[in-house]
Structure formats: C-alpha cells, structure tokens
Design a protein around this motif. Structure first.
Motif, PDB file in Angstrom:
ATOM      1  N   ASP A  45       0.862  -1.180   0.000  1.00 46.15           N
ATOM      2  CA  ASP A  45       0.000   0.000   0.000  1.00 46.15           C
ATOM      3  C   ASP A  45       0.903   1.236   0.000  1.00 46.15           C
ATOM      4  OD1 ASP A  45      -2.025   1.795   0.159  1.00 46.15           O
ATOM      5  OD2 ASP A  45      -2.467   1.433   2.272  1.00 46.15           O
ATOM      6  N   ARG A  46       0.922   1.946  -1.105  1.00 52.44           N
ATOM      7  CA  ARG A  46       1.797   3.103  -1.235  1.00 52.44           C
ATOM      8  C   ARG A  46       1.267   4.340  -0.536  1.00 52.44           C
ATOM      9  NH1 ARG A  46       6.536   1.078  -2.341  1.00 52.44           N
ATOM     10  NH2 ARG A  46       6.425  -0.440  -4.000  1.00 52.44           N
ATOM     11  N   TRP A  47       0.018   4.302  -0.086  1.00 50.52           N
ATOM     12  CA  TRP A  47      -0.569   5.478   0.527  1.00 50.52           C
ATOM     13  C   TRP A  47      -0.892   5.253   1.994  1.00 50.52           C
ATOM     14  CZ3 TRP A  47      -0.009   9.977  -1.531  1.00 50.52           C
ATOM     15  CH2 TRP A  47       0.176  10.075  -2.912  1.00 50.52           C
ATOM     16  N   THR A  48      -0.018   4.544   2.713  1.00 48.99           N
ATOM     17  CA  THR A  48      -0.198   4.466   4.156  1.00 48.99           C
ATOM     18  C   THR A  48       0.096   5.842   4.749  1.00 48.99           C
ATOM     19  OG1 THR A  48       2.096   3.812   4.472  1.00 48.99           O
ATOM     20  CG2 THR A  48       0.470   2.033   4.262  1.00 48.99           C
ATOM     21  N   GLU A  49      -0.312   6.043   5.981  1.00 46.13           N
ATOM     22  CA  GLU A  49      -0.143   7.364   6.582  1.00 46.13           C
ATOM     23  C   GLU A  49       1.330   7.744   6.686  1.00 46.13           C
ATOM     24  OE1 GLU A  49      -1.396   9.818  10.611  1.00 46.13           O
ATOM     25  OE2 GLU A  49      -1.969   7.720  10.382  1.00 46.13           O
ATOM     26  N   LYS A  50       2.174   6.754   6.996  1.00 53.10           N
ATOM     27  CA  LYS A  50       3.602   7.038   7.144  1.00 53.10           C
ATOM     28  C   LYS A  50       4.215   7.457   5.811  1.00 53.10           C
ATOM     29  CE  LYS A  50       7.854   4.920   8.773  1.00 53.10           C
ATOM     30  NZ  LYS A  50       8.485   3.724   9.319  1.00 53.10           N
ATOM     31  N   ARG A  51       3.840   6.751   4.736  1.00 46.67           N
ATOM     32  CA  ARG A  51       4.394   7.094   3.427  1.00 46.67           C
ATOM     33  C   ARG A  51       3.809   8.391   2.884  1.00 46.67           C
ATOM     34  NH1 ARG A  51       4.403   1.110   1.780  1.00 46.67           N
ATOM     35  NH2 ARG A  51       6.623   0.623   1.850  1.00 46.67           N
ATOM     36  N   ALA A  52       2.522   8.620   3.168  1.00 47.96           N
ATOM     37  CA  ALA A  52       1.881   9.826   2.648  1.00 47.96           C
ATOM     38  C   ALA A  52       2.436  11.084   3.312  1.00 47.96           C
ATOM     39  CB  ALA A  52       0.375   9.750   2.851  1.00 47.96           C
TER      40      ALA A  52
END
Length: 128
Positions: free
Chosen positions: A45-52
């Motif tokens: 998942d490229r849009w987790t909160e940490k990555r976002a």
C-alpha cells in the motif's frame, strides 16, 4: 608388488571406497534450495499514513526562508514536541514541565516510574 602399490595409491587418492579415505562427517555444505514455484510479488500500500506524510515539512524551510522549524508545527503535549530520548528522560521532562499541575495520584505514579527507571538504567543497559 605393483598391484599393492596401485591399491595403496587408489586408497590415498580417494578412488577406493575404503573406510579410511571417506570422511565420517559432512563439511556443512547446505543442500540446494528447491523452489517449486516463483513467489508472487507482495502488494504494498503506497498510501499508508507514514508514506503519505513522508517529507511533509520539507517545504517549510524552502518556502518560509528557514525561519520556522518543523518542530513548532507539531501538535501534541508541550513536553513531547521535538523530544528524542528514552523513557526516563521523557518522564523527567514531563515532571519538569507539568509536574506542579498534575493530580496527586498521577504525580505519585510518575515519581514511582521515575524511581524504577532510575534504578533500572543504573543497573542494566548500555548507558552504564
């Protein structure tokens, strides 16, 4: 005589299956890994909160002329903003910031935790 020398040469060179020429142990060479199927690629998942939120405050210095520190934009308790350290340091910092405004039971529990951590860090750990 020649046959005895020939047999002795075979025994020493390893061509003869005698008990002295074979090793009674293995050299630790692992067996070949058997793969029955190619593993499927993981779905990430490229849009987790940490990555976002990665690099969220990077533009503060660029757009703000480096006058605002990202630490001042963090919301949360005062004693935790921009803090890095272990639990003992965090508890001491909390007591210093809001110790006089805490309820009696909460302050008592915080002091107990500080006493425990102080003893623990002085007895064990890499900071000894």
């Amino acid at each position: 005589m020649a046959s005895i020398l020939r047999w002795g040469w075979r025994a020493l060179s390893g061509n003869c299956p005698s008990f002295t020429s074979q090793r009674p142990f293995t050299l630790g060479v692992p067996a070949l890994i058997r793969m029955h199927a190619i593993p499927k690629p993981k779905t990430v998942d490229r849009w987790t909160e940490k990555r976002a939120m990665f690099g969220m405050y990077d533009n503060v210095g660029i757009l703000g002329g480096f006058t605002v520190h990202p630490r001042s934009l963090i919301r949360g308790p005062v004693w935790l903003r921009g803090f890095r350290g272990n639990e003992l340091q965090r508890c001491l910092r909390k007591r210093r910031f809001v110790g006089e405004r805490m309820f009696e039971d909460d302050l008592h529990n915080l002091n107990k935790r500080i006493r425990f951590l102080y003893k623990r860090f002085n007895r064990y750990g890499k900071m000894r």
